[in-house]
Design a protein around this motif. Structure first.
Motif, PDB file in Angstrom:
ATOM      1  N   PRO A 110       0.839  -1.203   0.000  1.00  0.00           N
ATOM      2  CA  PRO A 110       0.000   0.000   0.000  1.00  0.00           C
ATOM      3  C   PRO A 110       0.872   1.251   0.000  1.00  0.00           C
ATOM      4  CG  PRO A 110      -0.639  -1.481   1.774  1.00  0.00           C
ATOM      5  CD  PRO A 110       0.586  -2.038   1.157  1.00  0.00           C
ATOM      6  N   GLU A 111       0.400   2.291  -0.674  1.00  0.00           N
ATOM      7  CA  GLU A 111       1.197   3.505  -0.794  1.00  0.00           C
ATOM      8  C   GLU A 111       1.291   4.285   0.508  1.00  0.00           C
ATOM      9  OE1 GLU A 111       0.468   5.968  -4.132  1.00  0.00           O
ATOM     10  OE2 GLU A 111       0.106   4.264  -5.448  1.00  0.00           O
ATOM     11  N   ASP A 112       0.328   4.132   1.414  1.00  0.00           N
ATOM     12  CA  ASP A 112       0.354   4.901   2.653  1.00  0.00           C
ATOM     13  C   ASP A 112       1.296   4.297   3.703  1.00  0.00           C
ATOM     14  OD1 ASP A 112      -1.246   2.695   2.985  1.00  0.00           O
ATOM     15  OD2 ASP A 112      -2.634   3.687   4.352  1.00  0.00           O
ATOM     16  N   SER A 113       1.856   3.118   3.461  1.00  0.00           N
ATOM     17  CA  SER A 113       2.808   2.528   4.398  1.00  0.00           C
ATOM     18  C   SER A 113       4.083   2.145   3.654  1.00  0.00           C
ATOM     19  CB  SER A 113       2.195   1.306   5.078  1.00  0.00           C
ATOM     20  OG  SER A 113       1.880   0.336   4.115  1.00  0.00           O
ATOM     21  N   PRO A 114       5.071   3.041   3.664  1.00  0.00           N
ATOM     22  CA  PRO A 114       6.312   2.743   2.953  1.00  0.00           C
ATOM     23  C   PRO A 114       7.050   1.576   3.608  1.00  0.00           C
ATOM     24  CG  PRO A 114       6.541   4.751   4.221  1.00  0.00           C
ATOM     25  CD  PRO A 114       5.101   4.328   4.320  1.00  0.00           C
ATOM     26  N   VAL A 115       7.653   0.746   2.774  1.00  0.00           N
ATOM     27  CA  VAL A 115       8.347  -0.436   3.252  1.00  0.00           C
ATOM     28  C   VAL A 115       9.828  -0.289   2.954  1.00  0.00           C
ATOM     29  CG1 VAL A 115       8.555  -2.928   2.985  1.00  0.00           C
ATOM     30  CG2 VAL A 115       6.323  -1.851   2.840  1.00  0.00           C
TER      31      VAL A 115
END
Length: 72
Positions: free
Chosen positions: A8-13
């Motif tokens: 998901p774009e809202d949680s950078p990994v």
């Protein structure tokens, strides 16, 4: 199909925290690792102690079980 997983774009990994901030999560705190080890050891001790109590109770009640079956 690509070999890269999608996130998901809202949680950078994989990006480190910026400006000295700690990452979110229970294991991210500096003092969390010794506390986790302590809790793990406490849980193991409780499990071993419980098994020892059960074994002791079973051993103590062995003679009582023999009387009910009529064996001498």
């Amino acid at each position: 199909m690509t070999s890269e997983p999608s996130y998901p774009e809202d949680s950078p990994v994989g990006t480190p925290p910026a400006d000295g901030q700690e990452a979110d999560g229970p294991s991210a705190a500096k003092g969390e690792q010794p506390r986790r080890t302590k809790h793990l050891m406490t849980g193991a001790a409780i499990g071993i102690g419980s098994a020892a109590l059960v074994a002791a109770l079973l051993y103590a009640n062995r003679s009582k079980r023999g009387d009910k079956s009529g064996d001498g």
